[in-house]
Design a protein around this motif. Structure first.
Motif, mmCIF file in Angstrom:
data_model
loop_
_atom_site.group_PDB
_atom_site.id
_atom_site.type_symbol
_atom_site.label_atom_id
_atom_site.label_comp_id
_atom_site.label_asym_id
_atom_site.label_seq_id
_atom_site.Cartn_x
_atom_site.Cartn_y
_atom_site.Cartn_z
ATOM 1 N N GLY A 17 0.816 -1.210 0.000
ATOM 2 C CA GLY A 17 0.000 0.000 0.000
ATOM 3 C C GLY A 17 0.848 1.257 0.000
ATOM 4 N N ALA A 18 1.953 1.216 0.734
ATOM 5 C CA ALA A 18 2.859 2.370 0.756
ATOM 6 C C ALA A 18 3.494 2.580 -0.616
ATOM 7 C CB ALA A 18 3.937 2.169 1.814
ATOM 8 N N LEU A 19 3.860 1.495 -1.259
ATOM 9 C CA LEU A 19 4.434 1.578 -2.600
ATOM 10 C C LEU A 19 3.409 2.128 -3.596
ATOM 11 C CD1 LEU A 19 7.146 0.964 -3.903
ATOM 12 C CD2 LEU A 19 6.315 -1.331 -4.392
ATOM 13 N N ALA A 20 2.177 1.650 -3.496
ATOM 14 C CA ALA A 20 1.102 2.172 -4.353
ATOM 15 C C ALA A 20 0.829 3.638 -4.040
ATOM 16 C CB ALA A 20 -0.168 1.345 -4.172
ATOM 17 N N GLY A 21 0.949 4.018 -2.784
ATOM 18 C CA GLY A 21 0.786 5.419 -2.395
ATOM 19 C C GLY A 21 1.851 6.308 -3.012
ATOM 20 N N VAL A 22 3.080 5.796 -3.086
ATOM 21 C CA VAL A 22 4.149 6.542 -3.755
ATOM 22 C C VAL A 22 3.787 6.753 -5.226
ATOM 23 C CG1 VAL A 22 6.554 6.392 -4.539
ATOM 24 C CG2 VAL A 22 5.979 5.830 -2.182
ATOM 25 N N GLY A 23 3.214 5.723 -5.842
ATOM 26 C CA GLY A 23 2.779 5.853 -7.230
ATOM 27 C C GLY A 23 1.683 6.890 -7.395
ATOM 28 N N THR A 24 0.739 6.912 -6.466
ATOM 29 C CA THR A 24 -0.350 7.886 -6.517
ATOM 30 C C THR A 24 0.178 9.312 -6.378
ATOM 31 O OG1 THR A 24 -1.844 6.246 -5.557
ATOM 32 C CG2 THR A 24 -2.540 8.543 -5.465
ATOM 33 N N VAL A 25 1.083 9.510 -5.423
ATOM 34 C CA VAL A 25 1.675 10.836 -5.218
ATOM 35 C C VAL A 25 2.515 11.240 -6.435
ATOM 36 C CG1 VAL A 25 3.330 12.137 -3.812
ATOM 37 C CG2 VAL A 25 1.599 10.708 -2.715
ATOM 38 N N LEU A 27 2.043 10.320 -9.533
ATOM 39 C CA LEU A 27 1.133 10.675 -10.626
ATOM 40 C C LEU A 27 0.559 12.068 -10.420
ATOM 41 C CD1 LEU A 27 -0.184 9.653 -13.235
ATOM 42 C CD2 LEU A 27 -2.086 8.852 -11.847
ATOM 43 N N ALA A 28 0.119 12.362 -9.211
ATOM 44 C CA ALA A 28 -0.434 13.688 -8.922
ATOM 45 C C ALA A 28 0.632 14.774 -9.114
ATOM 46 C CB ALA A 28 -0.990 13.733 -7.504
ATOM 47 N N ALA A 29 1.839 14.528 -8.630
ATOM 48 C CA ALA A 29 2.915 15.511 -8.782
ATOM 49 C C ALA A 29 3.289 15.691 -10.252
ATOM 50 C CB ALA A 29 4.137 15.081 -7.978
ATOM 51 N N GLY A 30 3.305 14.600 -10.995
ATOM 52 C CA GLY A 30 3.622 14.683 -12.414
ATOM 53 C C GLY A 30 2.606 15.494 -13.189
ATOM 54 N N ILE A 31 1.333 15.373 -12.814
ATOM 55 C CA ILE A 31 0.295 16.150 -13.495
ATOM 56 C C ILE A 31 0.389 17.618 -13.100
ATOM 57 C CG2 ILE A 31 -2.192 16.516 -13.648
ATOM 58 C CD1 ILE A 31 -2.487 13.452 -13.455
ATOM 59 N N VAL A 32 0.554 17.877 -11.814
ATOM 60 C CA VAL A 32 0.620 19.267 -11.349
ATOM 61 C C VAL A 32 1.854 19.970 -11.907
ATOM 62 C CG1 VAL A 32 0.937 20.712 -9.296
ATOM 63 C CG2 VAL A 32 -0.742 18.872 -9.278
ATOM 64 N N LEU A 33 2.984 19.293 -11.900
ATOM 65 C CA LEU A 33 4.228 19.901 -12.370
ATOM 66 C C LEU A 33 4.438 19.733 -13.876
ATOM 67 C CD1 LEU A 33 6.554 18.751 -9.457
ATOM 68 C CD2 LEU A 33 5.475 20.988 -9.778
ATOM 69 N N ARG A 34 3.497 19.044 -14.536
ATOM 70 C CA ARG A 34 3.542 18.794 -15.979
ATOM 71 C C ARG A 34 4.833 18.082 -16.379
ATOM 72 N NH1 ARG A 34 -0.697 20.558 -18.462
ATOM 73 N NH2 ARG A 34 0.197 20.606 -20.535
ATOM 74 N N LEU A 35 5.095 16.955 -15.708
ATOM 75 C CA LEU A 35 6.258 16.125 -16.000
ATOM 76 C C LEU A 35 5.788 14.808 -16.604
ATOM 77 C CD1 LEU A 35 8.221 16.614 -12.664
ATOM 78 C CD2 LEU A 35 8.746 17.633 -14.880
ATOM 79 N N PRO A 36 5.865 14.645 -17.923
ATOM 80 C CA PRO A 36 5.388 13.413 -18.551
ATOM 81 C C PRO A 36 6.150 12.167 -18.109
ATOM 82 C CG PRO A 36 5.803 15.111 -20.209
ATOM 83 C CD PRO A 36 6.304 15.631 -18.896
ATOM 84 N N ILE A 37 7.394 12.311 -17.702
ATOM 85 C CA ILE A 37 8.196 11.167 -17.289
ATOM 86 C C ILE A 37 7.668 10.549 -15.995
ATOM 87 C CG2 ILE A 37 9.900 12.483 -15.987
ATOM 88 C CD1 ILE A 37 10.649 9.498 -18.259
ATOM 89 N N ALA A 38 6.881 11.288 -15.230
ATOM 90 C CA ALA A 38 6.365 10.773 -13.960
ATOM 91 C C ALA A 38 5.270 9.731 -14.157
ATOM 92 C CB ALA A 38 5.829 11.919 -13.106
ATOM 93 N N THR A 39 4.552 9.773 -15.273
ATOM 94 C CA THR A 39 3.427 8.864 -15.479
ATOM 95 C C THR A 39 3.847 7.398 -15.502
ATOM 96 O OG1 THR A 39 2.195 10.584 -16.634
ATOM 97 C CG2 THR A 39 1.464 8.323 -16.959
ATOM 98 N N PRO A 40 4.835 6.991 -16.318
ATOM 99 C CA PRO A 40 5.207 5.575 -16.293
ATOM 100 C C PRO A 40 5.748 5.122 -14.946
ATOM 101 C CG PRO A 40 6.518 6.766 -17.934
ATOM 102 C CD PRO A 40 5.549 7.727 -17.336
ATOM 103 N N TRP A 41 6.479 6.014 -14.266
ATOM 104 C CA TRP A 41 6.998 5.649 -12.948
ATOM 105 C C TRP A 41 5.862 5.490 -11.938
ATOM 106 C CZ3 TRP A 41 11.557 3.681 -12.351
ATOM 107 C CH2 TRP A 41 12.554 3.978 -13.269
ATOM 108 N N ALA A 42 4.877 6.360 -12.038
ATOM 109 C CA ALA A 42 3.734 6.270 -11.131
ATOM 110 C C ALA A 42 2.983 4.968 -11.343
ATOM 111 C CB ALA A 42 2.801 7.462 -11.350
ATOM 112 N N VAL A 43 2.769 4.594 -12.594
ATOM 113 C CA VAL A 43 2.077 3.332 -12.896
ATOM 114 C C VAL A 43 2.918 2.150 -12.419
ATOM 115 C CG1 VAL A 43 1.260 1.855 -14.763
ATOM 116 C CG2 VAL A 43 0.740 4.295 -14.794
ATOM 117 N N LEU A 44 4.223 2.224 -12.607
ATOM 118 C CA LEU A 44 5.113 1.161 -12.144
ATOM 119 C C LEU A 44 5.037 0.994 -10.628
ATOM 120 C CD1 LEU A 44 7.443 -0.867 -12.838
ATOM 121 C CD2 LEU A 44 8.978 0.995 -12.224
ATOM 122 N N PHE A 45 5.099 2.099 -9.885
ATOM 123 C CA PHE A 45 5.030 2.020 -8.425
ATOM 124 C C PHE A 45 3.666 1.530 -7.956
ATOM 125 C CE2 PHE A 45 8.728 4.999 -8.283
ATOM 126 C CZ PHE A 45 9.551 4.189 -7.523
ATOM 127 N N ALA A 46 2.596 2.037 -8.566
ATOM 128 C CA ALA A 46 1.255 1.623 -8.151
ATOM 129 C C ALA A 46 1.026 0.147 -8.452
ATOM 130 C CB ALA A 46 0.205 2.487 -8.837
#
Length: 150
Positions: A17-25, A27-46
């Protein structure tokens, strides 16, 4: 999905759950900061968090297809929002077509996942041949989804 990973109750589920939480955070940070590289990492962590939370369970999880569909939907919507530019007005037919494409992709992916989860549940008791058929089906499903993405 983070809440679902935490729902196992034991220490391993909490780590997942903590690892999935890192993925959720991420993804949210990647969208807010407009960082496309964060999306695959977020999906990987989640996704990794979900897998870790299921580590000591011997029964196939029927919700795995829903989790996979949710990951796909989150990645598609994140990519769509990152590609969006407020200065450019998109035509309504383009938005409708893109929405229908994403919906069809998620529904088709979830349906294929349900079939694969069912095959995995059967293959646990059926033996090597059915497991091999399930692996071939999984590879075929990934190939079809990659073709749809193109």
């Amino acid at each position: 999905m983070t809440v679902y990973a935490f729902s196992g109750g034991d220490t391993v589920a909490s780590a997942g759950g903590a690892l999935a939480g890192v993925g959720t955070v991420a993804l949210a940070a990647g969208i807010v900061l407009r960082l496309p590289i964060a999306t695959p990492w977020a999906v990987l962590f989640a996704g990794s968090g979900y897998v870790v939370s299921r580590t000591h369970h011997s029964v196939v999880d029927g919700w795995a297809a829903v989790v996979g569909g949710a990951l796909l939907l989150a990645a598609e919507l994140a990519a769509w929002s990152l590609a969006s530019d407020r200065r450019i007005h998109e035509e309504r037919p383009v938005v409708v077509r893109q929405s229908l494409t994403v919906a069809a992709l998620v529904v088709f992916g979830a349906l294929v996942s349900f079939v694969l989860v069912g095959a995995a549940a059967v293959s646990a008791t059926a033996g090597l041949l059915l497991t091999a058929v399930g692996v071939v089906a999984a590879v075929g499903a990934v190939a079809v989804i990659l073709r749809l993405v193109r």
